[in-house]
Scaffold this active site. Structure first.
Site, PDB file in Angstrom:
ATOM      1  N   HIS A 122      -4.420   0.830  -0.885  1.00  0.00           N
ATOM      2  CA  HIS A 122      -3.831   0.393   0.392  1.00  0.00           C
ATOM      3  C   HIS A 122      -4.467  -0.937   0.792  1.00  0.00           C
ATOM      4  O   HIS A 122      -5.685  -1.005   0.959  1.00  0.00           O
ATOM      5  CB  HIS A 122      -4.065   1.444   1.482  1.00  0.00           C
ATOM      6  N   ASP A 165      -0.125   0.071  -0.900  1.00  0.00           N
ATOM      7  CA  ASP A 165       0.807   0.595   0.105  1.00  0.00           C
ATOM      8  C   ASP A 165       0.438   0.130   1.516  1.00  0.00           C
ATOM      9  O   ASP A 165      -0.679  -0.323   1.766  1.00  0.00           O
ATOM     10  CB  ASP A 165       0.752   2.131   0.114  1.00  0.00           C
TER      11      ASP A 165
HETATM   12 NI    NI Z   1       1.639   5.046   3.115  1.00  0.00          NI
END
Ligand code: NI
Length: 566
Positions: free
Chosen positions: A181, A39
Site C-alpha cells: 500500500h 493499493d
Molecule cells: Ni484496499
C-alpha cells in the site's frame, strides 16, 4: 583438486545408482517473474516511490482509489507515462459484495473516467476488489479481470519497513503477485529494499498485465487471478531496433519491434513516454540526434526497455559528375573539391567552380563538404580511352573497352553518362546500329510501316533496314520496333546484314556442340550456324547457346565490334 575428483566420482556413482539423470538436468531454468502491486493510493508518498522505481527500472501496478485520483492527477500521469500499469481499486473502497449491481458499476465506471482524465487517454483497467472480497455476482459486474494477490506483506498492519522487506524476500515465489500500500510512508523503503533483493535473486519484476501475458493467461473479464506461476515464460517485449540508412532523400531512420506492438519515440534525447511520437514509417534525420524508443502492446503496463541510438552528423549527398564535349561538370551541395590524379580528394584539394577539361584515361574524383555535415562519399569517374564517361559501366566490366569504342564511333549512344549496359536490345536499336555502320545512307522508296511514326528518329534506319531485307515486317505489316531481340533473331538480322556469299562446301556445323541445339528455331538455324562459325556470336557457355535469350546493350557492343572485323 583431490576433493573435486572425489566428488565427481561420488556423483558418477550416484548417477549410476539412480540409473538415469533427471530429465530436466540440462533444461535452462524458467525465468522467475513477479509483480509488485500498490493499493489504496495515490497518496503523498507515491511520487517518491516513482522516483525509486525509475532508478531501478522496475515497473509496478497501482490499484488506485478513484476518489483520490483528481488530487494526485500529476502523479497518476507520471506513473502512467513511466510505464507502470494503472488499475482500479474502486472509487471509494466499499465491500462490493454488499452493493447492488448498479452501485458496483458506478464504482468501476467513475474510477475509470477519473483515471482516463488523469492519464489523458482511454484505457481499460484491471480491478482489485477492496478486501479481496468477491462473489460470482461481483465478478460479473466488474467487466474486468479481478486481480488478487499471493503475497500479503501486511504493511498496513506492521507499519515497519523492515517487516515489509522480510515479507517480500521470504514469501515471494515465481509468479507471485505481491500486495503493498503506497499510502503508508514505511511501505516505500520496505518495498524498494525488497525489490533490490528480488532483482538480486534473479527475479524479473513486471506489471500484472505482463505477468499474465508472459505466462500465457488471457486476463479475462470476470476471472480471478492470484498469481501466475508456470514452467514456461514468453519473452518480454523486445527493445525496438533503431536503424539509420543513407538514402537518396538523406538519412532515413527505420524503427522495428515485435509484431503487434506500437513504437513510441523521441529524437531530442528525452525519455519517450506514452505522449511521444508514434512510429508509422521511416523518417529523415538531417542532423545529429539521439533517438530513444520503446515498444508497447498496450500503453497501460506492457512496454519494452527504452532503446537508444545516437546518430552523428549525416553525410552531404555525393556529388554527380557529367561529361559534355570533354568538359566535366560536377553538381552537388556545399563546396565541391576534386582531384584529377586518382588520389582521394579532401577539403584542401582544388575547389570546383566551373567545368574542367577531362582528358582521356583520366580519373576525376570529387567530394562535397558542408558545415554541419560529414564529408560526402567520393564520386569517381574515369574518362575512358575514347573520352567517354560512363556512370554505369566500370573498367572492370568485360565489355568496357568495346562499349568505349562503339560509343566513340557513334554507333551506340548514351543517355547523359548512362550506357544502360544491362538493358535488353530492341529491334529499333538493332536497326539504328546497322544503319550507322552502313554510313547512314539516304533512303529512297516507300515503305509502309504502320507502327513507326514519321517523327520517330529511328524511322529512316528502320526503313533502310527493311529496304535491304535486313529487317522483315510481321504478317500484319508491323515492325514492332520496341520488341526485344532474341539471340537467334539477332543472328538472322546480322546474317542478312553481314554474311558474304560462301564459296565451296560449307564447313560442318558447330551447333550440335550446344546441348540446347534443339531449341534453335528452324528458320534461324542457318543464320545461327553462320554467326557461330564466323565468331560473331558465341554460346553463353561452352555447352549452351540459349537461342531465346535476350541480348544486352553491353553484349551488342562487343558483337558489333566483331562484325566490324569480318
Ligand atoms: Ni484496499
Amino acid at each position: 583438486m583431490k576433493v573435486r575428483k572425489r566428488s565427481v566420482a561420488l556423483l558418477l556413482a550416484l548417477v549410476l545408482m539412480i540409473g538415469i539423470l533427471p530429465s530436466h538436468a540440462s533444461a535452462a531454468p524458467a525465468r522467475k517473474l513477479a509483480a509488485i502491486t500498490f493499493d489504496d493510493g495515490p497518496g503523498p508518498y507515491t511520487d517518491s516511490l516513482l522516483d525509486g522505481l525509475a532508478e531501478r527500472g522496475v515497473p509496478v501496478t497501482f490499484f488506485m482509489q478513484g476518489y483520490r485520483v483528481a488530487q494526485y492527477s500529476a502523479v497518476v500521469k507520471k506513473a502512467y507515462e513511466a510505464g507502470h500499469q494503472i488499475a482500479s481499486h474502486t472509487y471509494s473502497h466499499p465491500l462490493l459484495t454488499k452493493l447492488s449491481d448498479e452501485a458496483i458499476r458506478e464504482q468501476i465506471t467513475s474510477t475509470a473516467s477519473a483515471l482516463n482524465q488523469a492519464t489523458g487517454t482511454t484505457n481499460s483497467y484491471m480491478v482489485r476488489p477492496p478486501y479481496g472480497s468477491t462473489n460470482p455476482r461481483v465478478l460479473s459486474a466488474l467487466k474486468a479481470p479481478a486481480i488478487l494477490w499471493s503475497v500479503d506483506t501486511l504493511d498496513w498492519k506492521s507499519l515497519n519497513a523492515d517487516a515489509v522487506y522480510k515479507h517480500i524476500v521470504n514469501d515471494t515465489k515465481d509468479g507471485s503477485i505481491i500486495l503493498l500500500h503506497d499510502i503508508h510512508a514505511t511501505s516505500i523503503p520496505g518495498a524498494l529494499r525488497g525489490i533490490d533483493a528480488l532483482l538480486e535473486q534473479g527475479y524479473e519484476l513486471v506489471t500484472v498485465s505482463e505477468l499474465l501475458r508472459r505466462r500465457g493467461y488471457e486476463a479475462a473479464a470476470g476471472k480471478k487471478y492470484f498469481s501466475a506461476p508456470g514452467s514456461t515464460t514468453l519473452p518480454g517485449i523486445s527493445e525496438p531496433a533503431i536503424t539509420p540508412t543513407e538514402s537518396e532523400k538523406g538519412r532515413l531512420v527505420t524503427l522495428t519491434a515485435d509484431a503487434g506492438t506500437t513504437i513510441y519515440y523521441t529524437t531530442d534525447g528525452t525519455a519517450p513516454t506514452s505522449k511521444s511520437a508514434v512510429y508509422t514509417k521511416p523518417f529523415v534525420m538531417e542532423e545529429a540526434a539521439t533517438i530513444k524508443a520503446f515498444a508497447a502492446y498496450s500503453l497501460n503496463g506492457g512496454r519494452s526497455q527504452v532503446a537508444e541510438r545516437t546518430l552523428d552528423m549525416p553525410r552531404v549527398k555525393t556529388p554527380v559528375i557529367t561529361l559534355k564535349d570533354g568538359m566535366a561538370a560536377i553538381s552537388g551541395s556545399g563546396e565541391i573539391h576534386y582531384t584529377l590524379d586518382g588520389t582521394a580528394p579532401s577539403a584542401s584539394s582544388p575547389r570546383y567552380t566551373a567545368p574542367v577539361p577531362l582528358p582521356a584515361n583520366t580519373m576525376l574524383r570529387a567530394i562535397a563538404v558542408q558545415p554541419g555535415y560529414r564529408d560526402s562519399q567520393i564520386a569517381g569517374l574515369l574518362c575512358s580511352e575514347g573520352g567517354n564517361l560512363f556512370s554505369d559501366v566500370q573498367p572492370e566490366n568485360k565489355h568496357y573497352q568495346d562499349i568505349d569504342r562503339i560509343v566513340s564511333q557513334g554507333l551506340m549512344t548514351t543517355k547523359g553518362n548512362a550506357f544502360c549496359p544491362e538493358q535488353a536490345v530492341t529491334r529499333r536499336e538493332t536497326a539504328m546500329v546497322l544503319y550507322r555502320m552502313a554510313g547512314s545512307p539516304d533512303v529512297s522508296g516507300t515503305f509502309s510501316v504502320p507502327d513507326v511514326k514519321d517523327t520517330d528518329p529511328a524511322r529512316t534506319a528502320i526503313v533502310w533496314a527493311m529496304s535491304q531485307n535486313i529487317l522483315a515486317g510481321f504478317d500484319d505489316g508491323t515492325i514492332q520496333p520496341d520488341a526485344s531481340v532474341t539471340r537467334e533473331q539477332l543472328a538472322v538480322i546480322l546474317c542478312r546484314a553481314w554474311a558474304k556469299p560462301q564459296e565451296g562446301d560449307p564447313a560442318p556445323t558447330k551447333l550440335y556442340g550446344f546441348a540446347d541445339w534443339k531449341d534453335i528455331d528452324v528458320y534461324a538455324w542457318d543464320a545461327v550456324d553462320w554467326a557461330v562459325s564466323s565468331g560473331v556470336l558465341t554460346g553463353i557457355s561452352e555447352t549452351a547457346f540459349a537461342p531465346k535469350g535476350m541480348v544486352t546493350r553491353a553484349q551488342l557492343a562487343s558483337i558489333v565490334l566483331r562484325g566490324q572485323a569480318l
